[in-house]
Design a protein around this motif. Structure first.
Motif, PDB file in Angstrom:
ATOM      1  N   GLY A 168       0.636  -1.386  -0.085  1.00  0.00           N
ATOM      2  CA  GLY A 168      -0.107   0.058   0.294  1.00  0.00           C
ATOM      3  C   GLY A 168       0.978   1.279   0.057  1.00  0.00           C
ATOM      4  O   GLY A 168       1.719   1.246  -0.850  1.00  0.00           O
ATOM      5  N   ALA A 169       0.417   1.935   1.083  1.00  0.00           N
ATOM      6  CA  ALA A 169       0.980   3.198   0.729  1.00  0.00           C
ATOM      7  C   ALA A 169       2.663   2.845   1.718  1.00  0.00           C
ATOM      8  O   ALA A 169       3.414   4.368   1.921  1.00  0.00           O
ATOM      9  CB  ALA A 169       0.747   4.597   2.149  1.00  0.00           C
ATOM     10  N   VAL A 170       2.834   2.278   2.437  1.00  0.00           N
ATOM     11  CA  VAL A 170       4.637   1.693   2.560  1.00  0.00           C
ATOM     12  C   VAL A 170       4.236   0.594   2.325  1.00  0.00           C
ATOM     13  O   VAL A 170       4.355  -0.189   1.807  1.00  0.00           O
ATOM     14  CB  VAL A 170       4.367   1.610   4.590  1.00  0.00           C
ATOM     15  CG1 VAL A 170       5.807   1.271   5.018  1.00  0.00           C
ATOM     16  CG2 VAL A 170       3.778   3.166   4.683  1.00  0.00           C
ATOM     17  N   SER A 171       6.446   1.217   1.711  1.00  0.00           N
ATOM     18  CA  SER A 171       7.290  -0.605   1.100  1.00  0.00           C
ATOM     19  C   SER A 171       7.904  -0.530   1.441  1.00  0.00           C
ATOM     20  O   SER A 171       9.214   0.257   1.250  1.00  0.00           O
ATOM     21  CB  SER A 171       6.761  -0.305  -0.402  1.00  0.00           C
ATOM     22  OG  SER A 171       5.142  -0.126  -1.209  1.00  0.00           O
ATOM     23  N   PRO A 172       8.597  -1.961   2.140  1.00  0.00           N
ATOM     24  CA  PRO A 172      10.167  -2.375   2.173  1.00  0.00           C
ATOM     25  C   PRO A 172      10.749  -2.795   0.607  1.00  0.00           C
ATOM     26  O   PRO A 172      10.601  -2.858  -0.118  1.00  0.00           O
ATOM     27  CB  PRO A 172      10.080  -2.921   3.375  1.00  0.00           C
ATOM     28  CG  PRO A 172       8.412  -2.926   4.239  1.00  0.00           C
ATOM     29  CD  PRO A 172       7.307  -2.387   2.120  1.00  0.00           C
TER      30      PRO A 172
ATOM     31  N   ALA B  63      18.766  -1.299   2.522  1.00  0.00           N
ATOM     32  CA  ALA B  63      17.065  -2.205   2.867  1.00  0.00           C
ATOM     33  C   ALA B  63      16.673  -1.339   3.615  1.00  0.00           C
ATOM     34  O   ALA B  63      17.514  -0.146   3.603  1.00  0.00           O
ATOM     35  CB  ALA B  63      17.739  -2.473   4.029  1.00  0.00           C
ATOM     36  N   GLY B  64      15.333  -0.671   3.045  1.00  0.00           N
ATOM     37  CA  GLY B  64      14.971   0.994   3.456  1.00  0.00           C
ATOM     38  C   GLY B  64      13.228   0.285   3.381  1.00  0.00           C
ATOM     39  O   GLY B  64      12.285  -0.058   2.898  1.00  0.00           O
ATOM     40  N   ILE B  65      12.906   1.552   3.455  1.00  0.00           N
ATOM     41  CA  ILE B  65      10.922   2.046   3.792  1.00  0.00           C
ATOM     42  C   ILE B  65      10.679   3.588   2.738  1.00  0.00           C
ATOM     43  O   ILE B  65      11.445   3.774   2.963  1.00  0.00           O
ATOM     44  CB  ILE B  65      10.894   1.347   4.873  1.00  0.00           C
ATOM     45  CG1 ILE B  65       9.332   1.802   4.724  1.00  0.00           C
ATOM     46  CG2 ILE B  65      11.277   2.571   5.733  1.00  0.00           C
ATOM     47  CD1 ILE B  65       8.126   0.862   6.016  1.00  0.00           C
ATOM     48  N   LEU B  66      10.052   2.780   2.235  1.00  0.00           N
ATOM     49  CA  LEU B  66       9.367   4.477   1.322  1.00  0.00           C
ATOM     50  C   LEU B  66       7.666   4.463   1.821  1.00  0.00           C
ATOM     51  O   LEU B  66       7.254   3.437   1.902  1.00  0.00           O
ATOM     52  CB  LEU B  66       9.307   3.553  -0.442  1.00  0.00           C
ATOM     53  CG  LEU B  66      11.275   3.843  -1.129  1.00  0.00           C
ATOM     54  CD1 LEU B  66      10.789   3.412  -2.275  1.00  0.00           C
ATOM     55  CD2 LEU B  66      11.454   4.950  -1.146  1.00  0.00           C
ATOM     56  N   PHE B  67       7.634   5.644   1.316  1.00  0.00           N
ATOM     57  CA  PHE B  67       5.842   5.956   1.235  1.00  0.00           C
ATOM     58  C   PHE B  67       5.622   6.582   0.546  1.00  0.00           C
ATOM     59  O   PHE B  67       7.079   7.062  -0.047  1.00  0.00           O
ATOM     60  CB  PHE B  67       6.169   6.637   2.604  1.00  0.00           C
ATOM     61  CG  PHE B  67       7.025   6.439   4.151  1.00  0.00           C
ATOM     62  CD1 PHE B  67       6.070   5.833   4.884  1.00  0.00           C
ATOM     63  CD2 PHE B  67       8.284   6.611   4.360  1.00  0.00           C
ATOM     64  CE1 PHE B  67       6.623   5.463   6.032  1.00  0.00           C
ATOM     65  CE2 PHE B  67       8.977   6.022   5.314  1.00  0.00           C
ATOM     66  CZ  PHE B  67       8.098   5.183   6.261  1.00  0.00           C
ATOM     67  N   THR B  68       4.251   5.983   0.111  1.00  0.00           N
ATOM     68  CA  THR B  68       3.603   7.135  -1.050  1.00  0.00           C
ATOM     69  C   THR B  68       3.308   8.214  -0.789  1.00  0.00           C
ATOM     70  O   THR B  68       2.610   8.549   0.290  1.00  0.00           O
ATOM     71  CB  THR B  68       3.024   6.298  -1.018  1.00  0.00           C
ATOM     72  OG1 THR B  68       3.574   5.036  -1.912  1.00  0.00           O
ATOM     73  CG2 THR B  68       2.435   6.829  -2.961  1.00  0.00           C
ATOM     74  N   VAL B  69       3.961   9.143  -1.576  1.00  0.00           N
ATOM     75  CA  VAL B  69       3.533  11.101  -1.773  1.00  0.00           C
ATOM     76  C   VAL B  69       2.354  11.570  -2.005  1.00  0.00           C
ATOM     77  O   VAL B  69       1.815  12.280  -2.211  1.00  0.00           O
ATOM     78  CB  VAL B  69       4.398  11.262  -0.850  1.00  0.00           C
ATOM     79  CG1 VAL B  69       4.962  11.696   0.382  1.00  0.00           C
ATOM     80  CG2 VAL B  69       5.686  11.832  -1.871  1.00  0.00           C
ATOM     81  N   GLY B  70       2.795  10.619  -3.291  1.00  0.00           N
ATOM     82  CA  GLY B  70       2.104  11.145  -4.783  1.00  0.00           C
ATOM     83  C   GLY B  70       1.320  10.077  -5.266  1.00  0.00           C
ATOM     84  O   GLY B  70       1.018   8.846  -4.216  1.00  0.00           O
ATOM     85  N   SER B  71      -0.146  10.412  -6.483  1.00  0.00           N
ATOM     86  CA  SER B  71      -0.931   9.599  -6.403  1.00  0.00           C
ATOM     87  C   SER B  71      -0.800   8.349  -6.691  1.00  0.00           C
ATOM     88  O   SER B  71       1.154   8.138  -7.533  1.00  0.00           O
ATOM     89  CB  SER B  71      -2.154  10.191  -7.448  1.00  0.00           C
ATOM     90  OG  SER B  71      -1.388  11.296  -8.601  1.00  0.00           O
ATOM     91  N   GLY B  72      -1.269   7.179  -7.748  1.00  0.00           N
ATOM     92  CA  GLY B  72      -1.122   6.267  -8.407  1.00  0.00           C
ATOM     93  C   GLY B  72      -0.640   4.930  -6.835  1.00  0.00           C
ATOM     94  O   GLY B  72      -0.260   4.949  -5.551  1.00  0.00           O
ATOM     95  N   ALA B  73      -0.518   3.560  -7.216  1.00  0.00           N
ATOM     96  CA  ALA B  73      -0.012   2.791  -6.366  1.00  0.00           C
ATOM     97  C   ALA B  73       1.439   2.506  -7.059  1.00  0.00           C
ATOM     98  O   ALA B  73       1.367   2.538  -7.905  1.00  0.00           O
ATOM     99  CB  ALA B  73      -0.819   1.915  -7.125  1.00  0.00           C
ATOM    100  N   ASN B  74       1.996   1.686  -6.362  1.00  0.00           N
ATOM    101  CA  ASN B  74       3.454   1.128  -6.415  1.00  0.00           C
ATOM    102  C   ASN B  74       3.019   0.151  -7.565  1.00  0.00           C
ATOM    103  O   ASN B  74       4.440  -0.633  -8.369  1.00  0.00           O
ATOM    104  CB  ASN B  74       3.734   0.164  -5.079  1.00  0.00           C
ATOM    105  CG  ASN B  74       4.193   0.876  -4.068  1.00  0.00           C
ATOM    106  OD1 ASN B  74       4.472   2.329  -4.780  1.00  0.00           O
ATOM    107  ND2 ASN B  74       4.170   1.563  -3.284  1.00  0.00           N
TER     108      ASN B  74
END
Length: 167
Positions: A134-138, A156-167
């Motif tokens: 979802g909005a958080v992607s390791p 290794a990291g974690i991403l947070f969606t801040v724009g529109s759209g899906a991963n």
């Protein structure tokens, strides 16, 4: 001054209406390099509405904490700009990717009171796996660097969606 202008331009392109990117992710990462030990940094990714949605633009910065060796003080950082291709598989939660890019690496060290610094550019070859939740992607990746960084890096990291759209 150039770094500040680049940062402002990137921020404006990400946040402006009718943005250059249809989806933006930001995150934090930890890296280990076989030459420069442990590093911490950040990442920003984006997909353009004018390019195949399987292609992601990635910018990352890592500050490494290398062993001093025979230097009194030693610092090392990298900036990486990459193009990643997300490989479609049947599993919806996992998204493998591979890509190419460039790195700019800077090593500064002080030996007996004399400081030297070198900045070099090089190329990256990358493979990784993102866990789409979802909005958080390791994610985790391996990167081999030619030229600038000249090292093998695991990140290794974690991403947070801040724009529109899906991963």
């Amino acid at each position: 001054m150039r770094k500040l202008l680049l940062a402002v331009a990137l921020l404006a392109s990400v946040t402006a209406p009718g943005s250059l990117f249809s989806q933006v992710n930001i995150g934090a990462q930890v890296s280990w390099g076989d030459e420069f030990d442990l590093g911490f940094g950040g990442r920003i990714t984006g997909r353009s509405p004018w390019v195949d949605q399987a292609i992601e633009f990635v910018g990352a910065f890592d500050l490494f904490f290398p062993d001093e060796g025979n230097a009194d003080d030693r610092s090392y950082w990298e900036v990486n700009l990459n193009l990643l291709y997300n490989i479609a598989i049947r599993h919806e939660m996992f998204l493998p990717y591979a890509g190419l890019g460039m790195n700019i690496a800077r090593l500064s060290q002080t030996v007996s009171g004399s400081t030297t610094s070198t900045t070099k550019a090089g190329a990256n070859l990358i493979a990784g796996l993102k866990v789409v939740t979802g909005a958080v992607s390791p994610y985790g990746e391996a990167r081999y660097e030619w030229g600038g960084g000249k090292q093998f890096v695991l990140t290794a990291g974690i991403l947070f969606t801040v724009g529109s759209g899906a991963n």
